[in-house]
Design an enzyme around this catalytic site. Sequence first.
Site, PDB file in Angstrom:
ATOM      1  N   ASP A   1     -10.953   4.013   3.790  1.00 44.54           N
ATOM      2  CA  ASP A   1     -11.843   3.079   2.798  1.00 44.54           C
ATOM      3  C   ASP A   1     -10.829   2.498   1.750  1.00 44.54           C
ATOM      4  OD1 ASP A   1     -10.971   5.342   1.466  1.00 44.54           O
ATOM      5  OD2 ASP A   1     -12.853   6.523   1.346  1.00 44.54           O
TER       6      ASP A   1
ATOM      7  N   GLU B   1     -12.512   7.003  10.779  1.00 42.57           N
ATOM      8  CA  GLU B   1     -13.159   7.656   9.616  1.00 42.57           C
ATOM      9  C   GLU B   1     -14.391   6.974   9.206  1.00 42.57           C
ATOM     10  OE1 GLU B   1     -11.598   8.946   5.444  1.00 42.57           O
ATOM     11  OE2 GLU B   1     -10.838  10.519   6.781  1.00 42.57           O
TER      12      GLU B   1
ATOM     13  N   HIS C   1      -5.968  11.750  -8.699  1.00 42.42           N
ATOM     14  CA  HIS C   1      -5.409  10.428  -8.880  1.00 42.42           C
ATOM     15  C   HIS C   1      -6.483   9.352  -8.481  1.00 42.42           C
ATOM     16  CE1 HIS C   1      -6.302  10.414  -4.317  1.00 42.42           C
ATOM     17  NE2 HIS C   1      -6.377   9.302  -4.696  1.00 42.42           N
TER      18      HIS C   1
HETATM   19  C1  UD1 Z   1      -5.014   4.222  -3.023  1.00 43.20           C
HETATM   20  C2  UD1 Z   1      -6.277   3.933  -2.603  1.00 43.20           C
HETATM   21  C3  UD1 Z   1      -7.215   5.094  -2.560  1.00 43.20           C
HETATM   22  C4  UD1 Z   1      -6.481   6.314  -2.175  1.00 43.20           C
HETATM   23  C5  UD1 Z   1      -5.093   6.341  -2.579  1.00 43.20           C
HETATM   24  C6  UD1 Z   1      -4.472   7.561  -1.936  1.00 43.20           C
HETATM   25  C7  UD1 Z   1      -7.276   1.748  -2.808  1.00 43.20           C
HETATM   26  C8  UD1 Z   1      -8.071   0.691  -3.741  1.00 43.20           C
HETATM   27  N1  UD1 Z   1      -6.971   2.791  -3.394  1.00 43.20           N
HETATM   28  O1  UD1 Z   1      -5.145   4.491  -4.687  1.00 43.20           O
HETATM   29  O2  UD1 Z   1      -8.178   5.043  -1.823  1.00 43.20           O
HETATM   30  O3  UD1 Z   1      -7.119   7.556  -2.436  1.00 43.20           O
HETATM   31  O4  UD1 Z   1      -4.356   5.253  -2.450  1.00 43.20           O
HETATM   32  O5  UD1 Z   1      -3.286   7.964  -2.714  1.00 43.20           O
HETATM   33  O6  UD1 Z   1      -7.005   1.441  -1.771  1.00 43.20           O
HETATM   34  N2  UD1 Z   1       2.740   3.800  -6.353  1.00 43.20           N
HETATM   35  C9  UD1 Z   1       4.023   3.860  -6.215  1.00 43.20           C
HETATM   36  N3  UD1 Z   1       4.639   4.377  -4.787  1.00 43.20           N
HETATM   37  C10 UD1 Z   1       4.045   4.726  -3.910  1.00 43.20           C
HETATM   38  C11 UD1 Z   1       2.470   4.362  -4.019  1.00 43.20           C
HETATM   39  C12 UD1 Z   1       2.018   4.237  -5.251  1.00 43.20           C
HETATM   40  O7  UD1 Z   1       5.065   3.641  -7.143  1.00 43.20           O
HETATM   41  O8  UD1 Z   1       4.457   5.030  -2.989  1.00 43.20           O
HETATM   42  C13 UD1 Z   1       2.133   3.276  -7.855  1.00 43.20           C
HETATM   43  C14 UD1 Z   1       2.256   1.765  -7.844  1.00 43.20           C
HETATM   44  O9  UD1 Z   1       2.625   1.531  -9.235  1.00 43.20           O
HETATM   45  C15 UD1 Z   1       0.910   1.270  -7.585  1.00 43.20           C
HETATM   46  C16 UD1 Z   1       0.170   2.441  -8.012  1.00 43.20           C
HETATM   47  O10 UD1 Z   1       0.887   3.744  -7.691  1.00 43.20           O
HETATM   48  O11 UD1 Z   1       0.781   0.327  -7.926  1.00 43.20           O
HETATM   49  C17 UD1 Z   1      -1.353   2.432  -7.619  1.00 43.20           C
HETATM   50  O12 UD1 Z   1      -1.297   2.556  -5.844  1.00 43.20           O
HETATM   51  P1  UD1 Z   1      -2.817   2.182  -5.153  1.00 43.20           P
HETATM   52  O13 UD1 Z   1      -2.389   1.785  -3.827  1.00 43.20           O
HETATM   53  O14 UD1 Z   1      -3.050   0.472  -5.892  1.00 43.20           O
HETATM   54  O15 UD1 Z   1      -3.570   2.747  -5.905  1.00 43.20           O
HETATM   55  P2  UD1 Z   1      -3.938   4.513  -5.515  1.00 43.20           P
HETATM   56  O16 UD1 Z   1      -4.540   4.975  -6.885  1.00 43.20           O
HETATM   57  O17 UD1 Z   1      -2.784   4.909  -5.012  1.00 43.20           O
HETATM   58  N1  UDP Z   2      -0.374  14.701   0.303  1.00 38.89           N
HETATM   59  C1  UDP Z   2       0.926  14.903   0.310  1.00 38.89           C
HETATM   60  N2  UDP Z   2       1.573  15.023  -0.693  1.00 38.89           N
HETATM   61  C2  UDP Z   2       1.249  15.190  -2.015  1.00 38.89           C
HETATM   62  C3  UDP Z   2      -0.214  15.009  -2.117  1.00 38.89           C
HETATM   63  C4  UDP Z   2      -0.913  14.836  -1.188  1.00 38.89           C
HETATM   64  O1  UDP Z   2       1.342  14.992   1.558  1.00 38.89           O
HETATM   65  O2  UDP Z   2       2.003  15.493  -2.910  1.00 38.89           O
HETATM   66  C5  UDP Z   2      -1.343  14.691   1.469  1.00 38.89           C
HETATM   67  C6  UDP Z   2      -2.488  15.614   1.477  1.00 38.89           C
HETATM   68  O3  UDP Z   2      -2.107  16.828   2.067  1.00 38.89           O
HETATM   69  C7  UDP Z   2      -3.465  14.527   1.941  1.00 38.89           C
HETATM   70  C8  UDP Z   2      -3.367  13.514   1.842  1.00 38.89           C
HETATM   71  O4  UDP Z   2      -1.858  13.237   1.269  1.00 38.89           O
HETATM   72  O5  UDP Z   2      -3.246  14.725   3.672  1.00 38.89           O
HETATM   73  C9  UDP Z   2      -4.252  12.861   0.486  1.00 38.89           C
HETATM   74  O6  UDP Z   2      -3.961  11.865   0.028  1.00 38.89           O
HETATM   75  P1  UDP Z   2      -4.307  11.410  -1.422  1.00 38.89           P
HETATM   76  O7  UDP Z   2      -4.959  12.596  -2.065  1.00 38.89           O
HETATM   77  O8  UDP Z   2      -3.377  10.658  -1.869  1.00 38.89           O
HETATM   78  O9  UDP Z   2      -5.628  10.276  -0.817  1.00 38.89           O
HETATM   79  P2  UDP Z   2      -7.273  10.710  -0.477  1.00 38.89           P
HETATM   80  O10 UDP Z   2      -7.386  11.413   0.697  1.00 38.89           O
HETATM   81  O11 UDP Z   2      -7.847  10.916  -1.847  1.00 38.89           O
HETATM   82  O12 UDP Z   2      -7.726   9.135  -0.147  1.00 38.89           O
END
Ligand code: UD1
Ligand code: UDP
Length: 382
Positions: free
Chosen positions: A98, A120, A210
């Site tokens: 999603d 999924e 998060h």
């Molecule tokens: C995204 C997904 C969410 C998922 C989450 C998992 C969307 C809208 N949201 O949200 O469904 O649960 O990922 O973690 O698709 N950033 C870094 N390095 C990284 C990753 C992120 O610096 O490796 C920072 C950046 O500033 C980025 C911010 O995190 O802009 C947010 O990342 P983003 O993918 O927009 O949203 P998530 O909250 O991670």
């Molecule tokens: N995870 C990880 N390292 C972390 C936090 C989470 O490897 O520091 C893994 C976790 O075990 C799971 C996945 O990341 O497999 C979940 O991702 P996240 O919580 O970012 O996203 P969501 O599942 O809520 O979309």
Amino acid sequence: MNKIKVMSVFGTRPEAIKMAPLVLELKRRAEIESLCCVTAQHREMLDSVLDTFGIKADFDLNIMQQGQTVSDITARALKGLEEVFLSEKPDLILVHGDTTTAFSGALAAFYSQIGVGHVEAGLRTYDKYSPFPEEMNRKLIGSLADLHFCPTENNAKNLEKEGICKGVFITGNTVIDAMKYTVAKEKRFTDETLNSLDFSRKRIVLMTCHRRENYGEPMESIFRAVRRLAEAFPDTEFVYPVHPSPAVRDTAYRILGGSESVRLVQPLETSEMHCLMSRCHMVMTDSGGLQEEAPALGKPVLVLRRETERPEAVDAGTVKLAGVDEDEIFSLAEELLTSRESYERMARAVNPYGDGRACQRIADAILWSFGVLPSKPADFRP
Ligand code: UD1
Ligand code: UDP
């Protein structure tokens, strides 16, 4: 015979963890040419997962920007994916879950008139804004997809209610397949803070938080509850690998930074995360993936959200919805930390989400849909 060209598209940490075992399975199938395109909606967290599973992307759009909005991600991913799809002409693209990468992938495939498989599929809360934007992303992907790989029977029923009955397969969740690669009983952590934890003397609560709909007051309320719990239970330590999003980091360090029993650490590499999870006392999280992994490891989970699209483990009794209210979270966690009976009731390994063979079923389903295999794979039943 021409091989079926299947392109897996993903961009964030959870998609990568759950798509990795499928990418590896597709590579093992002689009838399939498996390609992998990452948007890199996440950069460091995605690269860490690719390293863990030894996967090299064939295409990398490198779209991440600090503090990106959902529209930033959609626009950059849509344009980049369209170019890749038009030049590579896959027979099928696969998206996961999603995220905005997944939605953009399904939309770009539709615009290029390429079939879409949704891994999924069928998770729903029926609340447009919770989780945001994920609930709407997955509904829209459901409308665009041709093949729907549902983890559970309940997910398939959700699709049926929306009139989606064709191309639906019940496969189990690929996260359970991923855990076959990552879960290890003992592992040295990269972060020395974690190596210094004394698991025999202290109870370790693993937490993550998060979600976008929790940004602001709900997240502050969650963190205040954790700070109070850390003060009230000196025999317990909280480990929180903090998501790199600025909206999360700033709030986490402001509210929890001064608390001695709360260890704020960098995001963990996946096998380190799974090792920590298997050794912890319980989990507090708003993550989707953790709600599926922790029950499989027999760890009680308090979900830091108002609702969940994963009711199966709630029904099985190992996951409880704690909401986002400070007092409510505090009292539910307090009960688990004081009542042995309440804890034992929840600390049972249950596995409603899969049997570790989801990727095999998905690969078979693809081959059946393209007329290579004569029969549809049998559904996953827990
Ligand atoms: C995204 C997904 C969410 C998922 C989450 C998992 C969307 C809208 N949201 O949200 O469904 O649960 O990922 O973690 O698709 N950033 C870094 N390095 C990284 C990753 C992120 O610096 O490796 C920072 C950046 O500033 C980025 C911010 O995190 O802009 C947010 O990342 P983003 O993918 O927009 O949203 P998530 O909250 O991670
Ligand atoms: N995870 C990880 N390292 C972390 C936090 C989470 O490897 O520091 C893994 C976790 O075990 C799971 C996945 O990341 O497999 C979940 O991702 P996240 O919580 O970012 O996203 P969501 O599942 O809520 O979309």
